[in-house]
Design an enzyme around this catalytic site. Structure first.
Site, mmCIF file in Angstrom:
data_model
loop_
_atom_site.group_PDB
_atom_site.id
_atom_site.type_symbol
_atom_site.label_atom_id
_atom_site.label_comp_id
_atom_site.label_asym_id
_atom_site.label_seq_id
_atom_site.Cartn_x
_atom_site.Cartn_y
_atom_site.Cartn_z
ATOM 1 N N ARG A 230 39.351 -79.761 -68.510
ATOM 2 C CA ARG A 230 39.843 -81.143 -68.534
ATOM 3 C C ARG A 230 41.303 -81.193 -68.987
ATOM 4 O O ARG A 230 42.073 -82.029 -68.517
ATOM 5 C CB ARG A 230 38.963 -82.032 -69.399
ATOM 6 C CG ARG A 230 39.320 -83.514 -69.305
ATOM 7 C CD ARG A 230 38.294 -84.394 -69.997
ATOM 8 N NE ARG A 230 37.114 -84.603 -69.197
ATOM 9 C CZ ARG A 230 36.908 -85.661 -68.397
ATOM 10 N NH1 ARG A 230 37.852 -86.587 -68.276
ATOM 11 N NH2 ARG A 230 35.790 -85.796 -67.724
ATOM 12 N N GLU B 29 37.545 -93.250 -74.044
ATOM 13 C CA GLU B 29 38.522 -92.188 -74.257
ATOM 14 C C GLU B 29 39.945 -92.500 -73.792
ATOM 15 O O GLU B 29 40.914 -92.132 -74.469
ATOM 16 C CB GLU B 29 38.036 -90.905 -73.575
ATOM 17 C CG GLU B 29 36.795 -90.315 -74.200
ATOM 18 C CD GLU B 29 36.246 -89.141 -73.393
ATOM 19 O OE1 GLU B 29 36.116 -88.053 -73.958
ATOM 20 O OE2 GLU B 29 35.974 -89.330 -72.197
ATOM 21 N N GLU C 199 27.986 -84.399 -80.240
ATOM 22 C CA GLU C 199 27.493 -84.150 -78.885
ATOM 23 C C GLU C 199 26.654 -82.881 -78.844
ATOM 24 O O GLU C 199 25.516 -82.891 -78.385
ATOM 25 C CB GLU C 199 28.647 -84.054 -77.893
ATOM 26 C CG GLU C 199 28.170 -83.824 -76.464
ATOM 27 C CD GLU C 199 29.284 -83.836 -75.440
ATOM 28 O OE1 GLU C 199 29.052 -83.349 -74.313
ATOM 29 O OE2 GLU C 199 30.383 -84.325 -75.747
#
Length: 800
Positions: A324, A728, A246
């Protein structure tokens, strides 16, 4: 178990979605004909790059001697940070990631220089000859050291509801716990690789294995000091990414581009696996702790939690990753009054980065750790405690960050799995087995998953697409998502085929390119199909409106254009029809544009980080898994005997691909929690640096009984055809394996002790937990015996 999804009537499906189409590259991949970056035919005169690495974890550079590197066979150029014409720092969000070491060493193995040679072998040989003199300093390698030295890559973040401190202080029943959670190597099959091909003047074409082509474009342009429109990034497919490509694919593209720009020749940089493991970030290790209060029935009344993400030397994406983790510290449970704080610890390690789940797993496992601790304290079955604490009318529906949990599927899913997989019958059977088996102990656990879908950085929740219809009726689709084996292009092709009512063979999904769809978000956060699928659908709707108007006008009913349908290769209006390809040809002659772009932005998102409240997610995806394990209490060895899963993917676009994603995610999650053990030595050097010293799950680790079922309830939110993300969320289903291992160990104490089992739960750690549990039981028994003897003597003296 397999449960196929039937299309909803509102989806207007033509049979191209909600069906198990094979992966669009499957045949090419099996035949070895699918092109990856390293398969691209190299331009004439392509040169090869390698990087020279540091051999200490922290210090100041006071001399770099590269004479022997330059004199090495085949060497053409050598660069350091001083040779960068533009930006020297390529931090994706916050600064802190120099392209090459800039005056200081931040971790063991940090790239200090890059060398260009006529072959990859000669470049790598030359890279070993650099002499880097460093005044080494004491490295920060542990969470404790980071806290003591106040070393953080970003400020802390905190949120919660109510008054947790008062509730905990006055609680009759409360427990505390801590857990060290290991990181994880991405271990993508295709390593980091980029090919930079200089074009006219200062233009540059980049072919890279990256989940974020637009970021690569931006950083290459900044490093070369050229405008973005001079840089083209092309990405056809990756051989796996999992988050490791990423942000961290950009460095190698920038180095290749720098060398190509200087030498006006194509440059390829492909990291060997050993180097790749040293210089790229991992899943963040975490060191977390909790205090939880509850009533006699095991229902949580207050929670305090500290989340410590071990970030490495720079911010990278750690701010959002720790956020998160905090967002998922509740998993599917109402935590009562809550106080959750997250720290981003700076250590002298490679900068850790995105990984499937993006911090969510490291937060979610804490919720399950709390539930297990409560169950052992109260003597209740862990599943009973889990069910009593689920979000709902009898607990609460607001998360610690203030988002309402709507459309909660977990109660129904848990009930379905405990019935189908016979949880209670198997629980009794396992208890009976453990009472008569002195060495082998079995464990069982059923755990839920509630995972939020959206980027928590609001601006990333947007996507674009470009759709062309050619005059033979074939259609080319381009979008901002990247294919890394997960089947994104297959689903995108199905969406386009469904919209136009044509066969899937009429759709070609092309390479992700920054000159077709600009300013794209990374393919991450499980949002690839959600966002890009909607963008493609919107482009198709625009083109269909043009074609419908053309057709309605052609048959003399322009006012009925809105009633035209596209099905089975035909365009229809009442009894009139025309082949799709014929209409396209007619539209071309009528000078109707057969190309358009599409755009989508995710609705309903509004999280205020200052107040710690809002809605960071569009919706939640749910799942439940039940795992049964057997452990050898003499060695700590174990096996996963059986796994049963029901997972929520909404109205599945492609059940076969979704089931494959669930199976793969579970096994990868199981590896994170059991075998994948990252090790650094006292000098800060990674020593689990190859496949001989780092164990990912093998086929033999796959449970013999492995049942996966799709829940089959459409998404209540307006996602693409009411499907749900699948990349995910199923990763965290593997937490049931960890809980089952603890359950087996706890059986040694008749389920009264919750064993300390840090992850990964290797056989060594399992054996240590077995020993600790046995010793605790012996100590308790001796204490009771001693107390009993003292009590008898006291009674006798009283009588005399």
């Amino acid at each position: 178990m397999r449960k196929l999804i039937t299309p909803s009537s509102q989806d207007k499906s033509t049979g191209r979605v909600h069906t198990s189409e094979k992966h669009e590259s499957a045949i090419r991949q099996v035949q070895g004909a699918a092109n990856y970056v390293d398969d691209i035919t190299e331009p004439q005169g392509t040169l090869h790059a390698a990087v020279g690495l540091s051999d200490c974890a922290r210090g100041r550079i006071f001399a770099i001697n590269l004479d022997d590197v330059r004199a090495s066979e085949g060497v053409i150029d050598v660069v350091t940070i001083d040779d960068v014409p533009g930006h020297k720092d390529i931090g994706p969000v916050f600064k802190g990631d120099p392209l090459l070491a800039d005056g200081e060493i931040k971790f063991f193995g940090q790239p200090v220089f890059a060398v260009l040679a006529s072959s990859a072998h000669l470049a790598r040989q030359a890279a070993l000859k650099g002499q880097i003199e460093v005044e080494c300093e004491d490295a920060i390698l542990t969470p404790k050291q980071a806290h003591e030295q106040q070393a953080f890559v970003r400020p802390m973040h905190r949120f919660g509801q109510g008054d947790a401190d008062t509730q905990l202080e006055n609680a009759v029943h409360k427990v505390s716990g801590s857990l060290n959670i290991g990181g994880q190597e991405h271990m993508y099959l295709e390593g980091q690789v980029s090919l930079a091909v200089p074009d006219e003047e200062d233009r540059m074409n980049i072919y890279t294995s990256s989940q974020h082509p637009s970021e690569v474009q931006k950083l290459v342009s900044e490093v070369l000091n050229v405008r973005l429109h001079r840089v083209l990034v092309d990405m056809r497919r990756m051989g796996g990414g999992f988050g490791g490509k990423e942000t961290q694919a950009a460095q190698w593209a920038c180095i290749a581009a720098l060398l190509a720009h200087r030498n006006r020749q194509a440059v390829k940089l492909r990291l060997p696996r050993f180097v790749d493991m040293h210089v790229t970030g991992k899943r963040h290790p975490f060191s977390n702790a909790f205090d939880v209060a509850f009533n006699a029935e095991g229902k949580i009344t207050a929670t305090r939690m500290e989340i410590n993400g071990i970030c490495g030397h720079s911010p990278d994406l750690s701010d959002a990753i720790v956020d998160r983790a905090m967002f998922h510290a509740d998993n599917g449970y109402f935590l009562g009054d809550s106080d959750i704080v997250g720290h981003r610890l700076q250590t002298n390690m490679v900068s850790h980065t995105a990984y499937r789940g993006f911090g969510g797993p490291q937060g979610m496992i804490m919720a399950e750790a709390m539930i297990d601790k409560i169950a052992r304290y109260t003597g209740l079955d862990p599943l009973t405690v889990r069910k009593r604490n689920l979000y709902g009318e009898t607990t609460g529906s607001k998360t610690p960050y203030g988002m309402e949990v709507e459309h909660n599927l977990l109660p129904d899913m848990i009930e379905a799995l405990e019935t189908k997989a016979q949880y209670w019958q198997r629980r009794e059977s396992i208890k009976a087995f453990n009472q008569t088996s002195p060495i082998i102990k079995k464990g069982l656990a059923l755990t839920p998953v509630k995972f939020g879908i959206s980027f928590t950085s609001k601006h990333l929740n947007q996507a674009g697409a470009l759709v062309h219809i050619y005059t033979d009726g074939s259609i080319q689709v381009n979008h901002g998502g990247t294919e890394m084996g997960q089947g994104l292009h297959t689903k995108i092709g199905q969406i386009a085929a469904n919209e136009f009512g044509v066969d899937l063979s009429m759709i070609e999904v092309t390479s992700t390119r920054t000159d077709k769809v600009p300013n794209t978000s990374p393919t991450a956060a499980s949002s690839g199909t959600d966002m890009n699928g909607k963008a493609v659908q919107n482009a198709c709707i625009t083109l269909k409106a043009r074609l419908a108007s053309c057709f309605a006008t052609k048959i003399g009913k322009p006012e009925l254009a809105n009633h035209v349908t596209f099905t089975d290769g035909l365009v229809r209006l009442n009894d009139e029809s025309m082949a799709f390809s014929e209409l396209v040809q007619a539209a071309y002659f009528e000078r109707i544009s057969l190309s358009t772009s599409g755009y989508y932005k995710t609705p309903k998102l509004a999280y205020n980080r200052e107040t710690g409240e809002g809605r960071p997610f569009f919706y939640f995806a749910y799942g439940v898994s039940m795992s049964e394990v057997s452990i050898d209490t003499l060695t700590g060895e174990y096996k996963v005997d059986s796994v049963d899963i029901i997972h929520d993917v909404g109205n599945s676009l492609n059940p076969a691909i979704d089931i494959g994603q669930i199976e793969g995610a579970f096994i990868q999650g199981m590896g994170w929690l059991t075998t994948e053990d990252l090790k650094w030595n006292d000098s800060g050097k990674l020593i689990s640096e190859n496949m001989a010293t780092y164990k990912i799950p093998a086929i033999g680790d796959t449970p013999v009984n492995f049942n996966v079922e799709l829940f089959g309830k459409e998404n209540a939110e307006d996602s693409i055809y009411h499907s749900k993300a699948v990349g995910e969320p199923p990763f965290m289903l593997a937490i049931s394996v960890w809980c089952a291992l603890k359950d087996a160990i706890s059986s040694l104490s008749n389920y009264t002790i919750d064993p300390q089992l840090d992850t990964p739960a290797t056989p060594e750690r399992v054996l240590n937990a077995v020993v600790a549990t046995t010793e605790a039981m012996q100590a308790e028994a001796e204490s009771k015996t001693s107390h009993s003897k003292y009590g008898d003597a006291f009674s006798a003296s009283e009588v005399s």
